[in-house]
Write a protein that holds these residues in place. Structure first.
Motif, PDB file in Angstrom:
ATOM      1  N   UNK A 105       0.625  -1.183  -0.159  1.00  0.00           N
ATOM      2  CA  UNK A 105       0.131   0.031  -0.020  1.00  0.00           C
ATOM      3  C   UNK A 105       0.852   1.310   0.090  1.00  0.00           C
ATOM      4  N   UNK A 106       2.115   1.062   0.698  1.00  0.00           N
ATOM      5  CA  UNK A 106       3.021   2.375   0.869  1.00  0.00           C
ATOM      6  C   UNK A 106       3.610   2.539  -0.531  1.00  0.00           C
ATOM      7  N   UNK A 107       3.624   1.584  -1.237  1.00  0.00           N
ATOM      8  CA  UNK A 107       4.226   1.521  -2.749  1.00  0.00           C
ATOM      9  C   UNK A 107       3.571   2.036  -3.723  1.00  0.00           C
ATOM     10  N   UNK A 108       2.311   2.172  -3.655  1.00  0.00           N
ATOM     11  CA  UNK A 108       1.614   2.457  -4.681  1.00  0.00           C
ATOM     12  C   UNK A 108       1.947   4.003  -5.454  1.00  0.00           C
ATOM     13  N   UNK A 109       2.433   4.817  -4.868  1.00  0.00           N
ATOM     14  CA  UNK A 109       2.802   6.062  -5.468  1.00  0.00           C
ATOM     15  C   UNK A 109       4.286   6.212  -5.768  1.00  0.00           C
ATOM     16  N   UNK A 110       5.033   5.020  -5.434  1.00  0.00           N
ATOM     17  CA  UNK A 110       6.506   5.213  -5.636  1.00  0.00           C
ATOM     18  C   UNK A 110       6.621   4.780  -7.134  1.00  0.00           C
ATOM     19  N   UNK A 111       7.564   5.621  -7.718  1.00  0.00           N
ATOM     20  CA  UNK A 111       8.170   5.181  -9.201  1.00  0.00           C
ATOM     21  C   UNK A 111       9.204   4.525  -9.109  1.00  0.00           C
ATOM     22  N   UNK A 112       9.827   3.271  -9.964  1.00  0.00           N
ATOM     23  CA  UNK A 112      11.072   2.837  -9.985  1.00  0.00           C
ATOM     24  C   UNK A 112      12.171   3.791  -9.796  1.00  0.00           C
ATOM     25  N   UNK A 113      13.215   3.378  -9.047  1.00  0.00           N
ATOM     26  CA  UNK A 113      14.471   4.292  -8.815  1.00  0.00           C
ATOM     27  C   UNK A 113      15.496   3.618  -9.557  1.00  0.00           C
ATOM     28  N   UNK A 114      15.486   2.206  -9.729  1.00  0.00           N
ATOM     29  CA  UNK A 114      16.751   1.582 -10.443  1.00  0.00           C
ATOM     30  C   UNK A 114      16.088   0.751 -11.661  1.00  0.00           C
ATOM     31  N   UNK A 115      16.705   0.619 -12.671  1.00  0.00           N
ATOM     32  CA  UNK A 115      16.416  -0.289 -13.792  1.00  0.00           C
ATOM     33  C   UNK A 115      17.607  -1.345 -13.890  1.00  0.00           C
ATOM     34  N   UNK A 116      17.371  -2.479 -14.385  1.00  0.00           N
ATOM     35  CA  UNK A 116      18.275  -3.545 -14.670  1.00  0.00           C
ATOM     36  C   UNK A 116      18.123  -3.879 -16.061  1.00  0.00           C
ATOM     37  N   UNK A 117      19.291  -3.361 -16.671  1.00  0.00           N
ATOM     38  CA  UNK A 117      19.365  -3.458 -18.336  1.00  0.00           C
ATOM     39  C   UNK A 117      19.867  -4.508 -18.840  1.00  0.00           C
ATOM     40  N   UNK A 118      20.595  -4.322 -20.068  1.00  0.00           N
ATOM     41  CA  UNK A 118      21.289  -5.594 -20.823  1.00  0.00           C
ATOM     42  C   UNK A 118      22.591  -5.721 -20.013  1.00  0.00           C
ATOM     43  N   UNK A 119      23.321  -5.023 -19.115  1.00  0.00           N
ATOM     44  CA  UNK A 119      24.560  -5.221 -18.457  1.00  0.00           C
ATOM     45  C   UNK A 119      24.154  -6.428 -17.223  1.00  0.00           C
ATOM     46  N   UNK A 120      23.028  -6.348 -17.051  1.00  0.00           N
ATOM     47  CA  UNK A 120      22.422  -7.379 -16.279  1.00  0.00           C
ATOM     48  C   UNK A 120      22.778  -6.808 -14.748  1.00  0.00           C
ATOM     49  N   UNK A 121      22.949  -7.896 -13.533  1.00  0.00           N
ATOM     50  CA  UNK A 121      23.377  -7.810 -12.396  1.00  0.00           C
ATOM     51  C   UNK A 121      24.578  -7.620 -12.009  1.00  0.00           C
ATOM     52  N   UNK A 122      25.250  -6.810 -10.905  1.00  0.00           N
ATOM     53  CA  UNK A 122      26.598  -6.862 -10.562  1.00  0.00           C
ATOM     54  C   UNK A 122      26.554  -6.387  -9.073  1.00  0.00           C
ATOM     55  N   UNK A 123      27.637  -6.724  -8.506  1.00  0.00           N
ATOM     56  CA  UNK A 123      27.842  -6.278  -7.097  1.00  0.00           C
ATOM     57  C   UNK A 123      27.780  -4.647  -6.931  1.00  0.00           C
ATOM     58  N   UNK A 124      28.651  -4.151  -8.003  1.00  0.00           N
ATOM     59  CA  UNK A 124      28.516  -2.549  -8.017  1.00  0.00           C
ATOM     60  C   UNK A 124      26.869  -2.044  -8.020  1.00  0.00           C
TER      61      UNK A 124
END
Length: 103
Positions: free
Chosen positions: A13-32
């Protein structure tokens, strides 16, 4: 903190108005990438992450990577969006987690 059903419902319910802050692109996931997410989530406690269409990462792979390599909990996944929660390490930033603990 292990979240119960009512707590997860409150966070959704708290997250209804939140926009995504991060994206995962074609570089994928990393520790950084995960370190940067941890910096932001320690200030906000609740954030959304979007997986872009061009990414080869699935929602399940992202969820597993985040939960196995950090103390961040994935509260919900909707389509290609993940809702993440963690109790802030900074006491003056703990607003949502105080409310969650009272539920």
């Amino acid at each position: 903190m292990k979240l119960r059903g009512k707590q997860k419902s409150f966070l959704r319910a708290q997250a209804n108005q939140i926009k995504p802050v991060f994206s995962i692109g074609k570089n994928g996931l990393s520790d950084l990438w995960l370190n940067e997410v941890q910096e932001v989530i320690n200030n906000r406690e609740l954030i959304k992450v979007n997986i872009q269409q061009a990414s080869d990462i699935t929602v399940e792979e992202a969820k597993s990577f985040i939960e196995e390599n950090s103390n961040i909990q994935v509260v919900q996944t909707i389509g290609r969006t993940l809702l993440l929660f963690v109790v802030s390490k900074k006491e003056n930033k703990r607003k949502i987690s105080i409310d969650v603990a009272e539920i």
